[in-house]
Design a protein around this motif. Structure first.
Motif, PDB file in Angstrom:
ATOM      1  N   UNK A 128     -62.221  10.320  46.387  1.00 52.38           N
ATOM      2  CA  UNK A 128     -61.060  10.592  47.232  1.00 52.38           C
ATOM      3  C   UNK A 128     -60.749  12.079  47.227  1.00 52.38           C
ATOM      4  N   UNK A 129     -60.467  12.639  48.398  1.00 54.89           N
ATOM      5  CA  UNK A 129     -60.039  14.027  48.509  1.00 54.89           C
ATOM      6  C   UNK A 129     -58.852  14.114  49.467  1.00 54.89           C
ATOM      7  N   UNK A 130     -58.145  15.258  49.419  1.00 55.44           N
ATOM      8  CA  UNK A 130     -57.012  15.452  50.313  1.00 55.44           C
ATOM      9  C   UNK A 130     -55.714  14.942  49.721  1.00 55.44           C
ATOM     10  N   UNK A 131     -54.846  14.422  50.579  1.00 59.09           N
ATOM     11  CA  UNK A 131     -53.567  13.910  50.105  1.00 59.09           C
ATOM     12  C   UNK A 131     -53.111  12.712  50.926  1.00 59.09           C
ATOM     13  N   UNK A 132     -52.258  11.902  50.320  1.00 59.64           N
ATOM     14  CA  UNK A 132     -51.665  10.738  50.978  1.00 59.64           C
ATOM     15  C   UNK A 132     -50.152  10.847  50.883  1.00 59.64           C
ATOM     16  N   UNK A 133     -49.457  10.420  51.929  1.00 52.33           N
ATOM     17  CA  UNK A 133     -47.996  10.421  51.946  1.00 52.33           C
ATOM     18  C   UNK A 133     -47.525   8.973  52.029  1.00 52.33           C
ATOM     19  N   UNK A 134     -46.818   8.522  50.998  1.00 56.00           N
ATOM     20  CA  UNK A 134     -46.334   7.144  50.920  1.00 56.00           C
ATOM     21  C   UNK A 134     -44.812   7.153  51.062  1.00 56.00           C
ATOM     22  N   UNK A 135     -44.294   6.463  52.061  1.00 56.72           N
ATOM     23  CA  UNK A 135     -42.845   6.396  52.275  1.00 56.72           C
ATOM     24  C   UNK A 135     -42.319   5.022  51.888  1.00 56.72           C
ATOM     25  N   UNK A 136     -41.287   5.020  51.060  1.00 60.18           N
ATOM     26  CA  UNK A 136     -40.633   3.793  50.598  1.00 60.18           C
ATOM     27  C   UNK A 136     -39.233   3.729  51.200  1.00 60.18           C
ATOM     28  N   UNK A 137     -38.967   2.657  51.939  1.00 59.06           N
ATOM     29  CA  UNK A 137     -37.683   2.518  52.615  1.00 59.06           C
ATOM     30  C   UNK A 137     -37.026   1.215  52.190  1.00 59.06           C
ATOM     31  N   UNK A 138     -35.775   1.298  51.751  1.00 55.50           N
ATOM     32  CA  UNK A 138     -35.038   0.112  51.321  1.00 55.50           C
ATOM     33  C   UNK A 138     -35.012   0.013  49.814  1.00 55.50           C
ATOM     34  N   UNK A 139     -35.132  -1.224  49.330  1.00 57.59           N
ATOM     35  CA  UNK A 139     -35.119  -1.434  47.887  1.00 57.59           C
ATOM     36  C   UNK A 139     -34.227  -2.591  47.493  1.00 57.59           C
ATOM     37  N   UNK A 140     -34.339  -3.014  46.221  1.00 58.89           N
ATOM     38  CA  UNK A 140     -33.539  -4.100  45.655  1.00 58.89           C
ATOM     39  C   UNK A 140     -33.838  -5.434  46.336  1.00 58.89           C
ATOM     40  N   UNK A 146     -44.911   2.427  53.752  1.00 60.50           N
ATOM     41  CA  UNK A 146     -45.929   2.818  54.726  1.00 60.50           C
ATOM     42  C   UNK A 146     -46.611   4.081  54.222  1.00 60.50           C
ATOM     43  N   UNK A 147     -47.932   4.092  54.228  1.00 58.04           N
ATOM     44  CA  UNK A 147     -48.696   5.237  53.749  1.00 58.04           C
ATOM     45  C   UNK A 147     -49.530   5.826  54.887  1.00 58.04           C
ATOM     46  N   UNK A 148     -49.420   7.123  55.070  1.00 65.18           N
ATOM     47  CA  UNK A 148     -50.203   7.849  56.059  1.00 65.18           C
ATOM     48  C   UNK A 148     -51.365   8.522  55.327  1.00 65.18           C
ATOM     49  N   UNK A 149     -52.594   8.142  55.673  1.00 61.04           N
ATOM     50  CA  UNK A 149     -53.776   8.632  54.961  1.00 61.04           C
ATOM     51  C   UNK A 149     -54.633   9.557  55.825  1.00 61.04           C
ATOM     52  N   UNK A 150     -54.052  10.113  56.876  1.00 57.07           N
ATOM     53  CA  UNK A 150     -54.852  10.897  57.820  1.00 57.07           C
ATOM     54  C   UNK A 150     -55.284  12.264  57.279  1.00 57.07           C
ATOM     55  N   UNK A 151     -54.743  12.650  56.133  1.00 61.27           N
ATOM     56  CA  UNK A 151     -55.173  13.909  55.511  1.00 61.27           C
ATOM     57  C   UNK A 151     -56.090  13.647  54.320  1.00 61.27           C
ATOM     58  N   UNK A 154     -62.519   9.459  52.199  1.00 64.32           N
ATOM     59  CA  UNK A 154     -63.085   8.507  51.239  1.00 64.32           C
ATOM     60  C   UNK A 154     -64.593   8.644  51.292  1.00 64.32           C
ATOM     61  N   UNK A 155     -65.195   9.036  50.171  1.00 64.53           N
ATOM     62  CA  UNK A 155     -66.638   9.281  50.121  1.00 64.53           C
ATOM     63  C   UNK A 155     -67.082  10.217  51.236  1.00 64.53           C
ATOM     64  N   UNK A 156     -66.257  11.243  51.484  1.00 70.13           N
ATOM     65  CA  UNK A 156     -66.578  12.241  52.498  1.00 70.13           C
ATOM     66  C   UNK A 156     -66.225  11.851  53.912  1.00 70.13           C
ATOM     67  N   UNK A 157     -65.731  10.629  54.119  1.00 70.75           N
ATOM     68  CA  UNK A 157     -65.406  10.139  55.454  1.00 70.75           C
ATOM     69  C   UNK A 157     -63.915  10.336  55.721  1.00 70.75           C
ATOM     70  N   UNK A 158     -63.533  11.156  56.738  1.00 66.48           N
ATOM     71  CA  UNK A 158     -62.110  11.326  57.056  1.00 66.48           C
ATOM     72  C   UNK A 158     -61.471   9.987  57.423  1.00 66.48           C
ATOM     73  N   UNK A 159     -60.255   9.781  56.958  1.00 65.72           N
ATOM     74  CA  UNK A 159     -59.554   8.536  57.232  1.00 65.72           C
ATOM     75  C   UNK A 159     -58.590   8.703  58.405  1.00 65.72           C
ATOM     76  N   UNK A 160     -58.649   7.765  59.328  1.00 66.67           N
ATOM     77  CA  UNK A 160     -57.604   7.608  60.335  1.00 66.67           C
ATOM     78  C   UNK A 160     -56.968   6.269  60.007  1.00 66.67           C
TER      79      UNK A 160
END
Length: 286
Positions: A128-140, A146-151, A154-160
């Motif tokens: 894995x390379x780059x970064x992932x942004x995971x947003x957590x909304x709500x709770x309890x 929701x996670x955005x993996x566009x940056x 995986x094994x050199x393959x860009x993720x969309x």
């Protein structure tokens, strides 16, 4: 030769002639049937290439879901920020080549940014390379992640890819929407919308096994094939699914059923059935 004598002779010859002709006809039908049910070498080569594209695409989907599993599923009833701080500490302790930070987005949403080392990070047999942004909304009572993996790659393959889950309601829902180029297969792309399966005795994500289903498409020079995954089960560090099936309906009107089985998984093979032909077992190259 008189009429009576010819009649007696024909009566003797007819059963013998009939039997010879019936035997020949039966053998011809049998030979034809056997020939029709066997794939030609050209058909086997085509089916093998399609299976390799399916396996490569599923591997990328699996990679996206493994990113989702880096963080534990939210524990219902716990304050959101408390859970995230604890989860981030756990991630840093277990995956030393990744760093994670928590930052507020609004009153009900926090974001976790997971960054992987410049040289890449090995997680469950994936690089894995780059970064992932995971947003957590709500709770309890209800949490949506929701996670955005566009940056990421995986094994050199860009993720969309976008992955996520909803929990604390009647059931936990997990999903992944992944698209991109098929690794190592120039001119071919894929799009898969999958759901993560829930198996008795196994964690939903983040364990040593991962199970997912879902529809998708494979597009190449010859057109777009429809794809359906059913209960694909992966073990940590393995390229091929251990079990499960993939159904491919080609743009040319053919149907391929791909069966992944433990006995074949150990030797890097899969069983293919094309239309109503006899199944064949083929090696699946990465």
């Amino acid at each position: 030769m008189g009429i009576a004598e010819r009649q007696r002779r024909n009566a003797t010859l007819l059963p013998e002639t009939f039997m010879r002709r019936a035997t020949c006809l039966a053998l011809a039908v049998l030979a034809t049937a056997c020939g029709d049910n066997s794939l030609t070498q050209g058909e086997i080569n085509d089916a093998t290439a399609r299976v390799e594209r399916v396996a490569a695409s599923a591997h990328v989907v699996r990679g996206a879901l493994e990113v989702l599993g880096l963080m534990p599923v939210y524990s219902c009833g716990e304050p959101r920020r408390s859970f995230l701080n604890r989860a981030v500490e756990g991630l840093s302790a277990t995956v030393s080549c990744a760093t994670a930070t928590v930052s507020p987005v609004d009153d009900v949403t926090d974001a976790v940014v997971v960054k992987f080392a410049d040289g890449g990070c090995s997680v469950h047999g994936l690089r894995l390379t780059g970064q992932a942004v995971l947003e957590y909304r709500g709770g309890e009572d209800l949490m949506e992640m929701h996670a955005d993996l566009r940056d990421m790659t995986v094994d050199g393959q860009p993720l969309q890819a976008k992955v996520g889950y909803g929990t604390c309601s009647d059931e936990t829902r997990l999903f992944a929407d992944v698209e991109g180029n098929v690794p190592g297969r120039a001119g071919h792309s894929f799009h898969v919308v999958s759901n993560v399966g829930k198996r008795e005795g196994l964690p939903i994500i983040g364990g040593t096994s991962l199970v997912f289903d879902g529809p998708g498409e494979l597009t190449g020079p010859s057109g777009t094939d429809r794809l359906t995954f059913t209960a694909l089960e992966y073990e940590v560090g393995n390229y091929l699914p251990k079990e499960g099936t993939a159904l491919l309906e080609t743009s040319e009107g053919r149907t391929l059923k791909i069966h992944f089985q433990p006995v074949l998984w150990r030797v890097g093979k899969a069983e293919i059935t094309v239309d109503d032909k006899d199944p064949v077992t083929v090696p699946v190259l990465r």
